[in-house]
Design a protein around this motif. Structure first.
Motif, PDB file in Angstrom:
ATOM      1  N   LEU A 141       7.299   1.320   5.609  1.00 44.56           N
ATOM      2  CA  LEU A 141       8.504   2.162   5.303  1.00 44.56           C
ATOM      3  C   LEU A 141       8.342   3.570   5.228  1.00 44.56           C
ATOM      4  CD1 LEU A 141      10.953   1.225   2.494  1.00 44.56           C
ATOM      5  CD2 LEU A 141       9.831   3.473   2.367  1.00 44.56           C
ATOM      6  N   PHE A 142       8.440   4.343   5.848  1.00 46.84           N
ATOM      7  CA  PHE A 142       8.272   6.058   5.714  1.00 46.84           C
ATOM      8  C   PHE A 142       9.106   6.540   4.462  1.00 46.84           C
ATOM      9  CE2 PHE A 142       6.966   6.027  10.484  1.00 46.84           C
ATOM     10  CZ  PHE A 142       6.060   6.626   9.924  1.00 46.84           C
ATOM     11  N   LEU A 143       8.368   7.276   3.938  1.00 51.53           N
ATOM     12  CA  LEU A 143       9.014   7.787   2.577  1.00 51.53           C
ATOM     13  C   LEU A 143       8.673   9.165   2.609  1.00 51.53           C
ATOM     14  CD1 LEU A 143      10.613   7.707  -0.239  1.00 51.53           C
ATOM     15  CD2 LEU A 143       8.600   7.214  -1.288  1.00 51.53           C
ATOM     16  N   THR A 144       9.633  10.239   3.052  1.00 50.91           N
ATOM     17  CA  THR A 144       9.195  11.449   3.618  1.00 50.91           C
ATOM     18  C   THR A 144      10.122  12.529   2.973  1.00 50.91           C
ATOM     19  OG1 THR A 144       8.677  12.960   5.319  1.00 50.91           O
ATOM     20  CG2 THR A 144       9.954  11.152   5.532  1.00 50.91           C
ATOM     21  N   TYR A 155      -7.333  -4.331   2.299  1.00 52.08           N
ATOM     22  CA  TYR A 155      -6.374  -5.318   1.519  1.00 52.08           C
ATOM     23  C   TYR A 155      -5.340  -5.916   2.493  1.00 52.08           C
ATOM     24  CZ  TYR A 155      -8.653  -2.488  -2.169  1.00 52.08           C
ATOM     25  OH  TYR A 155      -9.322  -2.176  -3.063  1.00 52.08           O
ATOM     26  N   ARG A 156      -5.093  -5.542   3.586  1.00 45.58           N
ATOM     27  CA  ARG A 156      -3.862  -6.180   4.433  1.00 45.58           C
ATOM     28  C   ARG A 156      -2.801  -6.412   3.695  1.00 45.58           C
ATOM     29  NH1 ARG A 156      -6.275  -8.541   9.234  1.00 45.58           N
ATOM     30  NH2 ARG A 156      -7.831  -7.357   9.789  1.00 45.58           N
ATOM     31  N   PRO A 157      -1.965  -5.152   3.436  1.00 45.72           N
ATOM     32  CA  PRO A 157      -0.671  -5.306   2.711  1.00 45.72           C
ATOM     33  C   PRO A 157       0.082  -5.856   3.495  1.00 45.72           C
ATOM     34  CG  PRO A 157      -0.997  -3.082   3.455  1.00 45.72           C
ATOM     35  CD  PRO A 157      -2.605  -4.012   3.642  1.00 45.72           C
ATOM     36  N   HIS A 158       1.341  -6.469   3.073  1.00 43.18           N
ATOM     37  CA  HIS A 158       2.364  -6.859   3.743  1.00 43.18           C
ATOM     38  C   HIS A 158       3.145  -5.786   4.181  1.00 43.18           C
ATOM     39  CE1 HIS A 158       1.488 -10.347   1.327  1.00 43.18           C
ATOM     40  NE2 HIS A 158       1.468 -10.864   2.201  1.00 43.18           N
ATOM     41  N   LEU A 159       3.263  -4.779   3.052  1.00 39.45           N
ATOM     42  CA  LEU A 159       4.197  -3.472   3.524  1.00 39.45           C
ATOM     43  C   LEU A 159       3.392  -2.280   2.863  1.00 39.45           C
ATOM     44  CD1 LEU A 159       7.009  -1.790   3.672  1.00 39.45           C
ATOM     45  CD2 LEU A 159       7.189  -2.146   1.307  1.00 39.45           C
ATOM     46  N   ILE A 160       3.525  -1.019   3.880  1.00 45.33           N
ATOM     47  CA  ILE A 160       2.930   0.304   3.645  1.00 45.33           C
ATOM     48  C   ILE A 160       4.201   1.157   3.410  1.00 45.33           C
ATOM     49  CG2 ILE A 160       1.304   1.893   4.630  1.00 45.33           C
ATOM     50  CD1 ILE A 160       0.040  -0.351   6.209  1.00 45.33           C
ATOM     51  N   ILE A 161       4.105   1.659   2.389  1.00 39.29           N
ATOM     52  CA  ILE A 161       5.020   2.672   2.147  1.00 39.29           C
ATOM     53  C   ILE A 161       4.338   4.257   2.428  1.00 39.29           C
ATOM     54  CG2 ILE A 161       6.494   4.353   0.361  1.00 39.29           C
ATOM     55  CD1 ILE A 161       6.738   1.475  -0.895  1.00 39.29           C
ATOM     56  N   LEU A 162       4.932   5.003   3.418  1.00 43.97           N
ATOM     57  CA  LEU A 162       4.252   5.959   3.945  1.00 43.97           C
ATOM     58  C   LEU A 162       4.552   7.354   4.110  1.00 43.97           C
ATOM     59  CD1 LEU A 162       1.234   6.280   5.673  1.00 43.97           C
ATOM     60  CD2 LEU A 162       2.448   5.568   7.836  1.00 43.97           C
ATOM     61  N   LEU A 219       0.842  -1.079  -0.119  1.00 40.26           N
ATOM     62  CA  LEU A 219      -0.122  -0.001  -0.105  1.00 40.26           C
ATOM     63  C   LEU A 219       1.051   1.135  -0.288  1.00 40.26           C
ATOM     64  CD1 LEU A 219      -2.794   1.465   0.360  1.00 40.26           C
ATOM     65  CD2 LEU A 219      -2.563   1.161   2.792  1.00 40.26           C
ATOM     66  N   ILE A 220       0.629   2.000  -0.980  1.00 35.91           N
ATOM     67  CA  ILE A 220       1.568   3.428  -1.076  1.00 35.91           C
ATOM     68  C   ILE A 220       0.822   4.416  -0.574  1.00 35.91           C
ATOM     69  CG2 ILE A 220       3.127   4.586  -2.583  1.00 35.91           C
ATOM     70  CD1 ILE A 220       2.684   2.239  -4.520  1.00 35.91           C
ATOM     71  N   VAL A 221       0.941   5.322   0.104  1.00 32.27           N
ATOM     72  CA  VAL A 221       0.227   6.427   0.927  1.00 32.27           C
ATOM     73  C   VAL A 221       1.363   7.730   0.405  1.00 32.27           C
ATOM     74  CG1 VAL A 221      -1.026   7.162   2.774  1.00 32.27           C
ATOM     75  CG2 VAL A 221      -0.585   4.861   2.617  1.00 32.27           C
ATOM     76  N   ASP A 222       0.496   8.658  -0.235  1.00 37.38           N
ATOM     77  CA  ASP A 222       1.004   9.833  -0.575  1.00 37.38           C
ATOM     78  C   ASP A 222      -0.151  10.860  -1.159  1.00 37.38           C
ATOM     79  OD1 ASP A 222       2.912  12.014  -1.713  1.00 37.38           O
ATOM     80  OD2 ASP A 222       4.355  10.638  -1.164  1.00 37.38           O
TER      81      ASP A 222
END
Length: 241
Positions: free
Chosen positions: A99-102, A64-71, A25-28
């Motif tokens: 994983l924080f992407l900021t 969706y219960r993702p394995h990883l969230i890019i946040l 899941l990618i959140v931005d």
């Protein structure tokens, strides 16, 4: 049939039947960033979902219960730190990687993110291939954590036999010592905060203090005869191997 066309069609056919390497899941709140990251991760074999704010992120995570969230952190409404805090408080997402992407590249925010239980902290801008390398590394750690046998250097941990060997020598550990060592060794280099260690090793039904972790770490170090575990002052512990 043209051999090049045949090879291409065969490759496409095989890809259609290849299961995704994992759900992300990618959140931005920036559509361009979502599109670029999603495109590259899909090409790397991952299944992706996107969200543009914190509230949508929570909804998509539950759906969706993702394995990883890019946040991302700075978003309208609920920010990334709040999303991470909520997810880590929910037992259903204890094993979900974050994983924080900021654009926030200061130590204070990175420390806060790690304290909340994030698995990695990456600052923008970052090249897509480098981000994919970080993502691949997280999935390798996750796979390793789920395997019954963990081997890091000279250390072997067998979860099924409850057996530890270091430099060819069997090591006898108490149950909590074993669970603590296995947790830290499951993700070498990853900092585990104290609250996370207490929750995963002792659970939420037992009340223990921070001193309990320190005592168990000291006993593990003594029994191994080596200091494979580093103390991250004010945060927690990590396994160096």
């Amino acid at each position: 049939m043209n051999p090049v066309k045949f090879a291409t069609e065969r490759m496409l056919h095989n890809n259609m039947h290849t299961p995704p390497a994992g759900k992300i899941l990618i959140v931005d709140d920036e559509p361009d960033i979502l599109a670029i990251i999603s495109y590259n991760l899909k090409n790397a074999g991952y299944e992706t979902f996107v969200a543009t704010d914190g509230q949508e992120a929570m909804e998509k995570a539950r759906a969706y219960r993702p394995h990883l969230i890019i946040l991302d952190i700075m978003m309208p409404g609920k920010n990334g730190m709040e999303v991470c805090r909520e997810l880590k408080a929910d037992p259903a997402f204890q094993d979900t990687m974050i994983l924080f992407l900021t654009a926030l590249n200061d130590d204070a925010h990175e420390m806060e993110g790690l304290n909340l239980g994030a698995d990695d902290y990456v600052t923008k801008p970052i090249k897509p291939n480098l981000l994919i390398s970080r993502v691949n590394a997280l999935f390798r750690r996750m796979k390793k954590q789920n395997e019954p046998i963990i081997q890091v250097g000279d250390l072997i941990i067998d979860s099924e036999k409850f057996h530890v060997v270091y430099q060819g020598k069997p090591i006898v550990l108490a149950k909590k010592e074993f669970e603590l060592l296995r947790l830290l060794a499951s993700r070498p280099g990853r900092v585990f905060v104290r609250s996370e260690i207490l929750n995963q090793v002792w659970g939420t039904d037992v009340i223990v203090g921070d001193r309990t972790i320190d005592v168990h770490i000291r006993k593990i170090r003594q029994k191994l005869g080596a200091d494979l575990i580093s103390t991250v002052k004010g945060v927690g512990y990590k396994f160096d191997g």
